[in-house]
Design a protein around this motif. Structure first.
Motif, short mmCIF file in Angstrom:
data_model
loop_
_atom_site.label_atom_id
_atom_site.label_comp_id
_atom_site.label_asym_id
_atom_site.label_seq_id
_atom_site.Cartn_x
_atom_site.Cartn_y
_atom_site.Cartn_z
N GLN A 3 0.85 -1.18 0.00
CA GLN A 3 0.00 0.00 0.00
C GLN A 3 0.90 1.25 0.00
O GLN A 3 1.87 1.31 0.76
CB GLN A 3 -0.92 0.03 1.22
CG GLN A 3 -1.99 -1.05 1.24
CD GLN A 3 -1.44 -2.40 1.71
OE1 GLN A 3 -0.69 -2.46 2.68
NE2 GLN A 3 -1.80 -3.46 1.02
N LEU A 4 0.53 2.20 -0.83
CA LEU A 4 1.30 3.45 -0.96
C LEU A 4 0.38 4.63 -0.71
O LEU A 4 -0.72 4.69 -1.28
CB LEU A 4 1.91 3.55 -2.35
CG LEU A 4 2.81 2.39 -2.79
CD1 LEU A 4 3.20 2.56 -4.26
CD2 LEU A 4 4.06 2.34 -1.92
N VAL A 5 0.83 5.55 0.13
CA VAL A 5 0.04 6.74 0.44
C VAL A 5 0.91 7.98 0.27
O VAL A 5 1.90 8.15 0.99
CB VAL A 5 -0.52 6.68 1.88
CG1 VAL A 5 -1.32 7.94 2.19
CG2 VAL A 5 -1.38 5.43 2.07
N GLU A 6 0.51 8.83 -0.67
CA GLU A 6 1.24 10.07 -0.91
C GLU A 6 0.68 11.19 -0.04
O GLU A 6 -0.49 11.18 0.32
CB GLU A 6 1.12 10.52 -2.37
CG GLU A 6 1.62 9.53 -3.40
CD GLU A 6 0.48 8.70 -3.97
OE1 GLU A 6 0.61 8.22 -5.11
OE2 GLU A 6 -0.54 8.53 -3.27
N SER A 7 1.54 12.15 0.25
CA SER A 7 1.12 13.34 0.98
C SER A 7 2.06 14.49 0.62
O SER A 7 3.12 14.26 0.01
CB SER A 7 1.15 13.10 2.50
OG SER A 7 2.46 12.77 2.93
N GLY A 8 1.65 15.70 0.98
CA GLY A 8 2.51 16.85 0.78
C GLY A 8 2.15 17.74 -0.38
O GLY A 8 2.79 18.77 -0.61
N GLY A 9 1.13 17.36 -1.14
CA GLY A 9 0.73 18.22 -2.24
C GLY A 9 0.07 19.49 -1.76
O GLY A 9 -0.23 19.66 -0.57
N GLY A 10 -0.14 20.41 -2.69
CA GLY A 10 -0.78 21.67 -2.33
C GLY A 10 -0.62 22.70 -3.41
O GLY A 10 -0.27 22.39 -4.55
N LEU A 11 -0.89 23.93 -3.03
CA LEU A 11 -0.81 25.08 -3.94
C LEU A 11 0.46 25.86 -3.61
O LEU A 11 0.70 26.19 -2.44
CB LEU A 11 -2.04 25.95 -3.77
CG LEU A 11 -2.07 27.27 -4.53
CD1 LEU A 11 -2.07 27.02 -6.03
CD2 LEU A 11 -3.29 28.09 -4.12
N VAL A 12 1.22 26.17 -4.64
CA VAL A 12 2.46 26.92 -4.45
C VAL A 12 2.64 27.88 -5.62
O VAL A 12 2.16 27.60 -6.73
CB VAL A 12 3.66 25.95 -4.33
CG1 VAL A 12 3.86 25.15 -5.60
CG2 VAL A 12 4.92 26.68 -3.92
N GLN A 13 3.31 28.98 -5.38
CA GLN A 13 3.58 29.92 -6.46
C GLN A 13 4.76 29.44 -7.29
O GLN A 13 5.64 28.70 -6.82
CB GLN A 13 3.89 31.30 -5.88
CG GLN A 13 2.68 32.01 -5.30
CD GLN A 13 2.97 33.44 -4.92
OE1 GLN A 13 4.10 33.80 -4.60
NE2 GLN A 13 1.95 34.29 -4.94
N ALA A 14 4.78 29.88 -8.53
CA ALA A 14 5.89 29.56 -9.41
C ALA A 14 7.21 30.00 -8.76
O ALA A 14 7.28 31.06 -8.16
CB ALA A 14 5.71 30.24 -10.77
N GLY A 15 8.20 29.12 -8.87
CA GLY A 15 9.49 29.37 -8.25
C GLY A 15 9.60 28.79 -6.85
O GLY A 15 10.70 28.74 -6.29
N GLY A 16 8.49 28.34 -6.31
CA GLY A 16 8.49 27.80 -4.97
C GLY A 16 8.87 26.32 -4.93
O GLY A 16 9.25 25.73 -5.96
#
Length: 119
Positions: A3-16
């Motif tokens: 089983q694989l669970v991803e995390s850490g995604g989100g909204l970021v500005q360009a260059g971030g």
């Protein structure tokens, strides 16, 4: 079964920057090749990079080379995708996947995490 669970995604500005994590359970994590893929709306899933069992053995797509770094912590059964200098075209759902070294195809997939880069 892995089983694989991803995390850490989100909204970021360009260059971030963002760091994605993928936690694995149910298998012998250290024996697997771990890959990262992404799929943008209306596009096919594409390979981002992978990391072999041995530390430092990584491969990247040309589109992310020099900006993204994959690492793994076998003690924590976790693989990471460090993404720097993000661009709007990096916007996609990011998936981690696992395969045995002898397999050409990935056997196990996570559910994905959304990364959105605003301009």
């Amino acid at each position: 079964q892995v089983q694989l669970v991803e995390s850490g995604g989100g909204l970021v500005q360009a260059g971030g920057s963002l760091r994605l994590s993928c936690a694995a359970s149910g298998g012998t994590f250290s024996s697997y090749v771990m890959g990262w893929f992404r799929q943008a709306p209306g596009k096919e899933r594409e390979f981002v990079g992978d990391i072999r069992r041995s530390v430092g053995s990584t491969h990247y797509a040309d589109s992310v080379k020099g900006r993204f770094t994959i690492s793994r912590d076998n003690a924590k059964n976790t693989v990471y995708l460090q993404m720097n200098s993000l661009k709007p075209e990096d916007t996609a759902v990011y998936y981690c996947a696992a395969r045995a070294l002898s397999n050409a195809e990935y056997d196990y997939w996570g559910q994905g995490t959304q990364v959105t880069v605003s301009s």
